[in-house]
Design a protein around this motif. Sequence first.
Motif, PDB file in Angstrom:
ATOM      1  N   PRO A  28      -9.782  19.545  -9.989  1.00  0.00           N
ATOM      2  CA  PRO A  28      -8.708  18.884 -10.746  1.00  0.00           C
ATOM      3  C   PRO A  28      -7.673  19.894 -11.230  1.00  0.00           C
ATOM      4  N   VAL A  29      -6.443  19.416 -11.347  1.00  0.00           N
ATOM      5  CA  VAL A  29      -5.334  20.240 -11.833  1.00  0.00           C
ATOM      6  C   VAL A  29      -4.549  19.421 -12.847  1.00  0.00           C
ATOM      7  N   THR A  30      -4.324  19.983 -14.008  1.00  0.00           N
ATOM      8  CA  THR A  30      -3.498  19.331 -15.027  1.00  0.00           C
ATOM      9  C   THR A  30      -2.202  20.115 -15.185  1.00  0.00           C
ATOM     10  N   VAL A  31      -1.097  19.447 -14.903  1.00  0.00           N
ATOM     11  CA  VAL A  31       0.223  20.074 -15.021  1.00  0.00           C
ATOM     12  C   VAL A  31       0.826  19.640 -16.351  1.00  0.00           C
ATOM     13  N   GLY A  69       6.664  21.421 -18.990  1.00  0.00           N
ATOM     14  CA  GLY A  69       7.167  22.787 -18.990  1.00  0.00           C
ATOM     15  C   GLY A  69       6.565  23.653 -17.901  1.00  0.00           C
ATOM     16  N   CYS A  70       5.586  23.103 -17.170  1.00  0.00           N
ATOM     17  CA  CYS A  70       4.917  23.863 -16.104  1.00  0.00           C
ATOM     18  C   CYS A  70       5.080  23.154 -14.762  1.00  0.00           C
ATOM     19  N   GLU A  71       6.184  22.422 -14.606  1.00  0.00           N
ATOM     20  CA  GLU A  71       6.351  21.611 -13.400  1.00  0.00           C
ATOM     21  C   GLU A  71       6.557  22.447 -12.136  1.00  0.00           C
ATOM     22  N   MET A  72       7.071  23.663 -12.282  1.00  0.00           N
ATOM     23  CA  MET A  72       7.224  24.523 -11.111  1.00  0.00           C
ATOM     24  C   MET A  72       5.966  25.374 -10.981  1.00  0.00           C
ATOM     25  N   ALA A 123       5.955  19.774  -9.193  1.00  0.00           N
ATOM     26  CA  ALA A 123       5.127  18.600  -9.499  1.00  0.00           C
ATOM     27  C   ALA A 123       5.410  18.169 -10.932  1.00  0.00           C
ATOM     28  N   ARG A 124       5.630  16.895 -11.129  1.00  0.00           N
ATOM     29  CA  ARG A 124       5.842  16.389 -12.484  1.00  0.00           C
ATOM     30  C   ARG A 124       4.571  16.576 -13.306  1.00  0.00           C
ATOM     31  N   SER A 125       4.726  16.626 -14.611  1.00  0.00           N
ATOM     32  CA  SER A 125       3.548  16.786 -15.467  1.00  0.00           C
ATOM     33  C   SER A 125       2.595  15.613 -15.261  1.00  0.00           C
ATOM     34  N   GLY A 126       1.299  15.914 -15.279  1.00  0.00           N
ATOM     35  CA  GLY A 126       0.282  14.894 -15.041  1.00  0.00           C
ATOM     36  C   GLY A 126      -0.973  15.523 -14.480  1.00  0.00           C
ATOM     37  N   THR A 127      -1.900  14.684 -14.011  1.00  0.00           N
ATOM     38  CA  THR A 127      -3.165  15.171 -13.460  1.00  0.00           C
ATOM     39  C   THR A 127      -3.176  14.993 -11.944  1.00  0.00           C
ATOM     40  N   TYR A 128      -3.745  15.977 -11.260  1.00  0.00           N
ATOM     41  CA  TYR A 128      -3.743  16.007  -9.801  1.00  0.00           C
ATOM     42  C   TYR A 128      -5.103  16.483  -9.299  1.00  0.00           C
ATOM     43  N   GLN A 129      -5.285  16.363  -7.994  1.00  0.00           N
ATOM     44  CA  GLN A 129      -6.407  16.963  -7.298  1.00  0.00           C
ATOM     45  C   GLN A 129      -5.863  17.943  -6.257  1.00  0.00           C
ATOM     46  N   LEU A 130      -6.357  19.170  -6.317  1.00  0.00           N
ATOM     47  CA  LEU A 130      -6.055  20.151  -5.277  1.00  0.00           C
ATOM     48  C   LEU A 130      -7.156  20.057  -4.233  1.00  0.00           C
ATOM     49  N   ARG A 131      -6.781  19.754  -3.000  1.00  0.00           N
ATOM     50  CA  ARG A 131      -7.759  19.561  -1.937  1.00  0.00           C
ATOM     51  C   ARG A 131      -7.444  20.454  -0.744  1.00  0.00           C
ATOM     52  N   LEU A 132      -8.496  20.815  -0.029  1.00  0.00           N
ATOM     53  CA  LEU A 132      -8.337  21.547   1.224  1.00  0.00           C
ATOM     54  C   LEU A 132      -9.641  21.485   1.996  1.00  0.00           C
ATOM     55  N   LEU A 176     -12.633  34.231  -1.470  1.00  0.00           N
ATOM     56  CA  LEU A 176     -11.316  33.618  -1.375  1.00  0.00           C
ATOM     57  C   LEU A 176     -11.221  32.491  -2.389  1.00  0.00           C
ATOM     58  N   ASN A 177     -10.085  32.418  -3.092  1.00  0.00           N
ATOM     59  CA  ASN A 177      -9.829  31.347  -4.051  1.00  0.00           C
ATOM     60  C   ASN A 177      -8.439  30.781  -3.804  1.00  0.00           C
ATOM     61  N   MET A 178      -8.316  29.466  -3.904  1.00  0.00           N
ATOM     62  CA  MET A 178      -6.999  28.840  -3.932  1.00  0.00           C
ATOM     63  C   MET A 178      -6.705  28.532  -5.392  1.00  0.00           C
ATOM     64  N   GLU A 179      -5.642  29.119  -5.919  1.00  0.00           N
ATOM     65  CA  GLU A 179      -5.341  28.934  -7.331  1.00  0.00           C
ATOM     66  C   GLU A 179      -3.977  28.292  -7.514  1.00  0.00           C
ATOM     67  N   VAL A 180      -3.818  27.625  -8.650  1.00  0.00           N
ATOM     68  CA  VAL A 180      -2.543  27.030  -9.039  1.00  0.00           C
ATOM     69  C   VAL A 180      -2.154  27.639 -10.373  1.00  0.00           C
ATOM     70  N   ARG A 181      -0.909  28.091 -10.459  1.00  0.00           N
ATOM     71  CA  ARG A 181      -0.439  28.669 -11.710  1.00  0.00           C
ATOM     72  C   ARG A 181       0.985  28.220 -11.977  1.00  0.00           C
ATOM     73  N   CYS A 182       1.370  28.237 -13.242  1.00  0.00           N
ATOM     74  CA  CYS A 182       2.773  27.996 -13.573  1.00  0.00           C
ATOM     75  C   CYS A 182       3.601  29.104 -12.926  1.00  0.00           C
ATOM     76  N   ALA A 183       4.798  28.759 -12.482  1.00  0.00           N
ATOM     77  CA  ALA A 183       5.602  29.719 -11.730  1.00  0.00           C
ATOM     78  C   ALA A 183       5.786  31.023 -12.484  1.00  0.00           C
ATOM     79  N   ASN A 184       6.001  30.935 -13.779  1.00  0.00           N
ATOM     80  CA  ASN A 184       6.184  32.146 -14.576  1.00  0.00           C
ATOM     81  C   ASN A 184       5.142  32.236 -15.684  1.00  0.00           C
ATOM     82  N   GLY A 185       3.946  31.725 -15.396  1.00  0.00           N
ATOM     83  CA  GLY A 185       2.933  31.693 -16.443  1.00  0.00           C
ATOM     84  C   GLY A 185       1.531  31.898 -15.915  1.00  0.00           C
ATOM     85  N   ALA A 186       0.576  31.285 -16.611  1.00  0.00           N
ATOM     86  CA  ALA A 186      -0.837  31.543 -16.366  1.00  0.00           C
ATOM     87  C   ALA A 186      -1.404  30.631 -15.283  1.00  0.00           C
TER      88      ALA A 186
END
Length: 411
Positions: A373-376, A379-382, A320-329, A343-353
């Motif tokens: 909300p999710v802010t990418v 440098g955290c695009e993956m 995902a390109r850098s920017g603001t998103y919504q994680l939905r389910l 149970l939690n759905m989490e988003v993290r940088c591929a090699n980070g926090a």
Amino acid sequence: MTVEEGRYIPGSVVRAAMLGAALVLGWMSVRVAVQDSVRDADPQLAAQFWPADGASLAALARQRVAAASGDIDDTTRALYRSALVRDPLLADPLALAGVDAAVKGDLRRAERLMMAARDRDPRAPLARFWLLDHFVRTGHYAAALDEVGPAIHLRPEAITAIMTVLTAIAATPDGQKALTVELATRPFWRTAFFQTAANTTSPDVLLALLAPSSSAANSAATGDEQRAVFVAMVNAGDGARAYRAWQQLLPTNYRERAHGIYDGNFGRWPGAKPFNWILAQDEIGSTRMVTAGDLPQATALNVRYFGSTTGVLAEQYVYARSGTYQLRLVARRRTNGATGGRLNMEVRCANGAVIATLPLDPLNTQLRALSTPVTVAPGCEMLRVRLVGTPGEMFSEIEAQVTGVELVPSG
């Protein structure tokens, strides 16, 4: 000889000859059996049986060569020559003659002898491995690759070393060309090669070697190969390129769907991991894609979290390109009993926090929509989108269904 009641009755001289022949045949059978049983374990003992057969002499010669770290002295030379005289069709004496020629520096003669030994006995390990090494050293990579499969069949424990050699071959233009042709035939060792090469080979080479597999992109073996390559590229900081390559290897009618989270309804779409869902089946819990006719999405991820240990139940890498998103389910519980975990759905940088967490709580048996909300950041695009189970104060199992997972730009 006489004939009695229609039966042939041999005379005394013939009976004596037949008895002698039977004794000789019996001795030969016993000798061969004994020699075969002790030849590899104790070739010296096998060679002592009179008359020593060619295979036993060849085995003794092999033992002497091994003990001398490949050197051949006059005694060993006499042994393999005697073995060839006793049994001209044996492969081992020819292979030992090839080693002898190689030690003397006559590689052309050594190659001819080894090829003759291989042709006599395709299962001769000495000839196979010598030819594999020889063809690699001399840059005859296509010929070397012809020896790889038979060598692995003969010595399965050597596969790691052989794959390491092939990885080195891939670093040369001629080697890459030969590997591309060979890998396109889908040899049984292909997946092992990619899993080994992913650790050291450049992304350019890996992608070039993967390309011929696009026509078989749905096979399990191809998926394992692509996963090894793509994970290595992500870890090397080349995730965006890996993602684009993965998209191109998808069936045509799925490429336009490969944006953001892929197969968010868990409909078993084709495509290799890690850009497709990686599902858990272990001591943490189990997950599987199911048909859910009562849901608008028609399919879902059925989740059983055992509640004892924190762990990942499902995961997907997402670009995902850098920017603001919504994680939905949307999600629902499948059981009415008390639950102690979460149970939690989490988003993290591929090699980070971790950069966002969406708790699947509270849940009941009715479908519930959840978002966060999710802010990418640059440098955290993956990203890694993961369904995680965490234990609570009370030990219990959670069973739920999740579907409609998406990461959409805000606004």
